[in-house]
Design a protein around this motif. Structure first.
Motif, short mmCIF file in Angstrom:
data_model
loop_
_atom_site.label_atom_id
_atom_site.label_comp_id
_atom_site.label_asym_id
_atom_site.label_seq_id
_atom_site.Cartn_x
_atom_site.Cartn_y
_atom_site.Cartn_z
N ALA A 85 0.83 -1.21 0.00
CA ALA A 85 0.00 0.00 0.00
C ALA A 85 0.86 1.26 0.00
CB ALA A 85 -0.92 -0.01 1.22
N LYS A 86 1.96 1.21 0.75
CA LYS A 86 2.88 2.36 0.79
C LYS A 86 3.49 2.60 -0.59
CE LYS A 86 7.43 3.58 2.58
NZ LYS A 86 8.63 3.04 3.23
N SER A 87 3.89 1.53 -1.26
CA SER A 87 4.51 1.68 -2.58
C SER A 87 3.53 2.21 -3.62
CB SER A 87 5.08 0.34 -3.05
OG SER A 87 4.03 -0.58 -3.35
N LYS A 88 2.23 1.95 -3.40
CA LYS A 88 1.20 2.45 -4.32
C LYS A 88 0.72 3.85 -3.94
CE LYS A 88 -1.26 -1.39 -3.92
NZ LYS A 88 -2.31 -2.44 -4.09
N GLY A 89 1.32 4.41 -2.90
CA GLY A 89 0.97 5.77 -2.50
C GLY A 89 -0.30 5.88 -1.70
N GLU A 90 -0.74 4.77 -1.09
CA GLU A 90 -1.99 4.80 -0.34
C GLU A 90 -1.80 5.23 1.11
OE1 GLU A 90 -4.31 1.23 -0.60
OE2 GLU A 90 -4.09 1.07 -2.77
N ILE A 91 -0.53 5.34 1.55
CA ILE A 91 -0.26 5.73 2.94
C ILE A 91 0.69 6.92 2.96
CG2 ILE A 91 0.51 4.96 5.21
CD1 ILE A 91 0.09 2.09 4.36
N ASP A 92 0.28 7.98 3.61
CA ASP A 92 1.12 9.15 3.81
C ASP A 92 1.94 8.92 5.08
OD1 ASP A 92 2.25 11.61 4.34
OD2 ASP A 92 0.46 12.76 3.82
N GLU A 93 3.26 8.84 4.93
CA GLU A 93 4.11 8.53 6.08
C GLU A 93 4.09 9.60 7.16
OE1 GLU A 93 7.88 6.27 5.72
OE2 GLU A 93 7.67 6.71 3.57
N ALA A 94 3.62 10.78 6.80
CA ALA A 94 3.51 11.84 7.81
C ALA A 94 2.55 11.42 8.92
CB ALA A 94 3.02 13.14 7.16
N PHE A 95 1.52 10.66 8.56
CA PHE A 95 0.55 10.20 9.57
C PHE A 95 1.17 9.11 10.45
CE2 PHE A 95 -2.58 11.78 6.32
CZ PHE A 95 -3.06 12.83 7.09
N VAL A 96 2.09 8.33 9.89
CA VAL A 96 2.79 7.33 10.71
C VAL A 96 3.62 8.04 11.77
CG1 VAL A 96 4.39 5.38 10.69
CG2 VAL A 96 2.91 5.77 8.72
N LYS A 97 4.33 9.08 11.35
CA LYS A 97 5.17 9.83 12.30
C LYS A 97 4.33 10.51 13.37
CE LYS A 97 8.72 10.58 8.77
NZ LYS A 97 9.37 11.55 7.85
N MET A 98 3.16 11.04 12.96
CA MET A 98 2.27 11.68 13.94
C MET A 98 1.76 10.66 14.94
SD MET A 98 0.22 14.14 11.25
CE MET A 98 -1.17 14.37 12.32
N GLY A 99 1.41 9.49 14.45
CA GLY A 99 0.92 8.42 15.34
C GLY A 99 1.99 7.98 16.31
N LEU A 100 3.22 7.89 15.83
CA LEU A 100 4.33 7.51 16.70
C LEU A 100 4.53 8.55 17.81
CD1 LEU A 100 6.82 5.87 17.51
CD2 LEU A 100 8.11 7.12 15.76
N GLN A 101 4.49 9.83 17.44
CA GLN A 101 4.69 10.88 18.45
C GLN A 101 3.59 10.82 19.52
OE1 GLN A 101 7.42 12.73 18.70
NE2 GLN A 101 8.16 11.66 16.86
N ARG A 102 2.36 10.57 19.10
CA ARG A 102 1.27 10.46 20.07
C ARG A 102 1.51 9.29 21.01
NH1 ARG A 102 -2.15 11.66 15.63
NH2 ARG A 102 -2.58 9.43 15.36
N TRP A 103 2.00 8.17 20.47
CA TRP A 103 2.25 6.99 21.30
C TRP A 103 3.38 7.27 22.29
CZ3 TRP A 103 6.39 3.59 22.02
CH2 TRP A 103 6.08 2.44 22.76
N LEU A 104 4.46 7.88 21.82
CA LEU A 104 5.58 8.19 22.71
C LEU A 104 5.16 9.17 23.81
CD1 LEU A 104 8.44 8.56 20.05
CD2 LEU A 104 8.26 6.76 21.79
N ASP A 105 4.32 10.15 23.43
CA ASP A 105 3.86 11.13 24.42
C ASP A 105 2.99 10.50 25.50
OD1 ASP A 105 5.20 13.10 23.07
OD2 ASP A 105 3.42 13.84 21.99
N SER A 106 2.30 9.42 25.15
CA SER A 106 1.36 8.81 26.09
C SER A 106 2.01 7.75 26.97
CB SER A 106 0.18 8.19 25.34
OG SER A 106 0.62 7.13 24.52
N HIS A 107 3.31 7.48 26.76
CA HIS A 107 4.01 6.47 27.56
C HIS A 107 5.25 7.09 28.22
CE1 HIS A 107 1.49 3.93 25.03
NE2 HIS A 107 1.71 2.94 25.88
#
Length: 878
Positions: A85-107
């Motif tokens: 899906a990433k190779s087909k452009g279906e996932i914007d990696e910026a959202f992955v980074k945002m999700g990671l930051q939220r997870w790190l902030d909550s732990h």
């Protein structure tokens, strides 16, 4: 994970080893345990089902953990799906980074933030740990020496059938042998007229029939048969006795029953469905468990007494250390120099940031990317307001995602307005076809029919039709009986061989011509005379449900349907009620392509009934007095959208007014172009399709008529959104056939009842369809049904792989996969978009606790568009 109900603890007041509860107690436990499976309809009346419908009080993440622990079933998309899906452009990696930051902030972790971020970003590339690193002797030694991990370093396995822990002398696990036996008995009992001989004593119920026959089963040893000879005749006593001998603690009985239900969720799901269809079989799931656990006891008796079968699993330290070396840029020497406390913190972090969490972050980013692009698509278009006065025709289609491309092509060709509504059109009916004493439901399976609508005809024409139909049925029955009879089956090939050989050759080499000839021959022979519908109530005290509608009901159903469509004023001269159906050959899943909600019932019959109701003068008169003014020259007609060939088939066209006739002729004139364009767009998505083909219509018919075609259409694959709002919101947007579209005008819904009904009905159905496709994609071995080419239709009920598998509950490989290695369906949880003020959405969530739980627990996603055009994503706190 707490999937096992608290009911177990509430009902247990005695010592664990003393099973002394009543029949009502075991019924409560079985009812609660049944939440881990879902009812399974026969494939001939296929209905999409959410495999986790009983578990929505838990979060999606909790159920994912529980399934991984109990059945080793992973319900997050695999790394290969995500990377594709990433190779087909279906996932914007910026959202992955945002999700990671939220997870790190909550732990909270006692390691430097930059070190943690570097580790996570590298791990999120989803590349596996190298096998040569994992096998390093130095690393293995470090893992063995470490013993201070401050986490739950010991995990208890959930309660599993005891037979899953024991192997026989040939190395086969007893649970697999048990499954084989249970499948055999289920096929015998549930057979739907496919076998020549029915199971003896079947009328006494599954358990009694099994008990009478099991002592003669040659597949069991003499000792095993003897052990079951004096087994209790009462099903509850048998189940209680088996659990007692197996020494299942009373506090763990429900979990033990769940483990057995999950062993064969297809056959158990069929038993659950049957138990809800009639009072005669209400205890069928209990009987199933009694048979299964009694047989388990017979199989493991030689291994008694058993040692403690509860297992413990220690967290493997070596992969955690390897992850820091591979993703965290540490060397083995640097690791060895760290203090035990430091190592513990690093290992705890790596243990928390496991593969499941990494794929969860990618899934959420995938879903957020789709949401973001959908909002951009909707708001990038310049909205235009339809001129209602110039609209020639209004066409109401089912919300089915396959309607969206067809509607879009239709709107391009003239002043036509299209409308989305659930394809049973709010009519809770069962249909009884001409000359038949039987009826079938024609509404979503979550509802029950309240009325029967019968077809009738002139007595002489009816008699002639029944004679022709009887001839066909008799021929079919005779062929079947000869095939199943020992002596006549020897003669049958000589009699039928020439005809069947000719049919096989024709279907193989000229499928379109052969299918058209056979279909025309059948339709000519079985042509129906002019029919009328029993719309008026017929008093019959013997009927289970009333035939026809009362005068008040006719008005109510017409009013309700028009309000759900938002069609209360500005009527066009022609209103077309369009059901939908499909067309395919040699396809066990044909019903799944007709309608995923209505048990395989096509929508044409309901469309005809609603159109006929709206044409009744008394209905129009009553509606007019309420402000629903339908012009005299407006005529309602009915049609059916054939999704496999993207054609519109007229099924009810009464006498038309001059204006309605003009509109009808215009639709007829543009339909070849609409069909051509819709087919070209749809077929281009099929694998191996010739993109430059000049005759997509002919190719669409070949797909529908070729009996070797394993993928006549994609069905509802790639469904991702359910949009509830005015058509103007999405008009001119290419939604790629991925959105269910339901009309809704919040201005006409001051009480919020319309929105509540859409969410409770069509919204639930859309979610079921979405999660059926999701489950069949991410866990095809457990929730799918495998390759169509190797499926076996069994017992007239469903499909298996081979002759002794579970009854497969999900969609075939060809419905979700582009190829053996690439998915076509994107496994995203359904996004529900509501066009209404925020207070409408808040009221809905406050009044509908079940829907609130679905949003809160991650089973669906929710967004809204307010009157000012602002998009809002709703994330509810748990």
């Amino acid at each position: 994970m707490g999937v096992t109900s608290e009911l177990t603890k509430e009902n247990v007041k005695k010592k664990d080893t003393d099973i002394d509860f009543q029949e009502s107690d075991i019924n409560v436990l079985i009812e609660s345990a049944s939440r881990v499976i879902a009812p399974l309809w026969p494939i001939s009346t296929f209905a999409a089902r959410n495999p986790w419908m009983g578990l929505e009080k838990q979060s999606f993440d909790q159920v994912a953990d529980w399934l991984k622990n109990t059945r080793d079933v992973d319900i997050y998309p695999s790394a290969s799906m995500i990377l594709s899906a990433k190779s087909k452009g279906e996932i914007d990696e910026a959202f992955v980074k945002m999700g990671l930051q939220r997870w790190l902030d909550s732990h909270s972790f006692n390691i430097p933030r930059d070190v943690a971020e570097r580790f996570c970003h590298t791990a999120l590339k989803l590349d596996p740990l190298p096998s040569n690193l994992l096998s390093l002797h130095k690393l293995e030694k470090l893992g063995e020496e470490f013993s201070g991990l401050n986490t739950d370093n010991i995990e208890n396995f959930p309660m599993q059938p005891i037979s899953s822990h024991i192997e026989n002398k040939d190395g086969k696990r007893l649970v697999n042998i048990l499954d084989h036996h249970v499948i055999k008995w289920c096929k015998l009992y549930l057979d739907d007229s496919q076998a020549g001989w029915t199971m003896p004593n079947r009328e006494e119920g599954f358990y009694r029939a099994w008990q009478r026959l099991i002592q003669y089963d040659p597949a069991l040893s003499k000792k095993q048969r003897e052990s079951l000879k004096g087994w209790p005749q009462e099903v509850h006593m048998a189940l209680k006795e088996a659990l007692f001998v197996l020494e299942i603690p009373e506090s763990e009985i429900q979990a033990y029953l769940e483990g057995h239900l999950l062993s064969l969720p297809g056959w158990a799901g069929m038993m659950l469905w049957r138990s809800r269809q009639s009072s005669h079989e209400h205890a069928l799931l209990t009987e199933y468990l009694a048979v299964r656990i009694s047989m388990e006891l017979a199989l493991i008796k030689p291994y008694l007494p058993l040692t403690n079968q509860r297992s413990e699993k220690r967290v493997s330290i070596t992969p955690l250390i390897a992850s820091w070396i591979h993703w965290g840029d540490l060397t083995i020497e640097e690791w060895s120099q760290m203090s035990v406390a430091e190592q513990n913190e690093y290992l705890s972090f790596a243990y928390s940031f496991d593969e499941k969490l990494r794929r969860k972050l990618w899934l959420e980013a995938w879903e957020q990317t789709y949401t973001d692009r959908l909002s951009q698509k909707i708001f990038s278009k310049q909205r235009k307001t339809n001129d209602k006065k110039s609209t020639l025709a209004q066409l109401a289609f089912c919300i089915d995602v396959r309607s969206e491309p067809f509607r879009r092509q239709l709107e391009k060709e003239g002043p036509f307005e299209t409308i989305g509504i659930a394809g049973f059109f709010g009519l809770p009916i069962a249909t009884s076809e001409l000359g038949s004493n039987h009826s079938h439901s024609s509404l979503p399976v979550i509802l029950k029919p309240r009325h029967k609508i019968k077809e009738s005809a002139n007595e002489n024409e009816l008699k002639s039709y029944q004679q022709r139909k009887q001839a066909v049925n008799s021929l079919s029955y005779t062929f079947k009986m000869m095939k199943q009879n020992v002596l006549s089956s020897l003669l049958l090939p000589e009699l039928s061989g020439p005809w069947l050989s000719l049919q096989m050759v024709a279907r193989s080499f000229v499928p379109r011509g052969a299918d058209r000839f056979i279909r025309n021959l059948r339709e000519t022979w079985l042509r129906k005379p002019n029919i009328t519908l029993s719309l008026n109530h017929v008093h019959n005290t013997e009927a289970e449900i009333p035939v026809g509608f009362s005068e008040e009901e006719r008005v109510n159903y017409a009013r309700q349907a028009l309000k759900m469509m938002g069609l209360t004023k500005n009527f066009a001269p022609l209103v077309v009620i369009c059901g939908h159906g499909s067309q395919s050959t040699n396809n066990p899943y044909a019903a799944a392509l007709d309608c995923g909600a209505c048990g395989g019932a096509a929508g044409g019959f309901n469309a005809r009934v609603l159109a006929a109701l709206c044409n009744l003068p008394e209905v129009r008169g009553k509606l007019s007095s309420e402000g629903f003014k339908i012009p005299e020259d407006t005529v309602f007609v009915a049609a059916e959208h054939k999704t496999t060939v993207d054609e519109l088939r007229w099924i009810y066209v009464p006498e038309l007014s001059e204006a309605a006739q003009e509109a009808f002729d215009r639709i007829e004139a543009i339909m070849p172009k609409v069909s051509h364009n819709a087919n070209a767009e749809r077929l281009a998505q099929l694998p191996n399709f010739q993109k430059e083909l000049k005759k997509p219509k002919a190719e669409a018919h070949r797909f529908a008529e070729d009996w070797s075609e394993i993928r006549p259409e994609w069905g509802l694959a790639r469904n991702a959104a359910f949009i509830i709002g005015q058509r103007e919101l999405t008009q001119d947007c290419d939604l790629e056939g991925r959105a269910f579209l339901h009309n809704y005008d919040w201005n006409q819904d001051e009480s919020g009842d319309l929105l509540a009904n859409i969410i409770a009905g069509p919204g639930t159905v859309a979610q079921w369809i979405n999660l059926q496709y999701y489950a069949s994609t991410v866990a095809p071995h457990y929730y799918g049904s495998g390759n169509k080419a190797t499926q076996t239709v069994t017992a007239g009920l469903g499909v298996m792989q081979g002759n002794a598998s579970d009854l497969l509950a999900g969609l075939p490989w060809q419905s979700v996969m582009q190829s053996d290695y690439e998915t076509y369906h994107s496994p995203l949880r359904l996004l529900i978009v509501i066009q209404a003020p925020s207070e409408y959405v808040e009221r809905l969530l406050n009044n509908d606790s079940a829907f609130r739980k679905k949003v809160q627990n991650g089973w669906v996603r929710l967004a809204s568009v307010d009157p000012e055009g602002r998009w809002e994503n709703w994330e509810l706190q748990k």
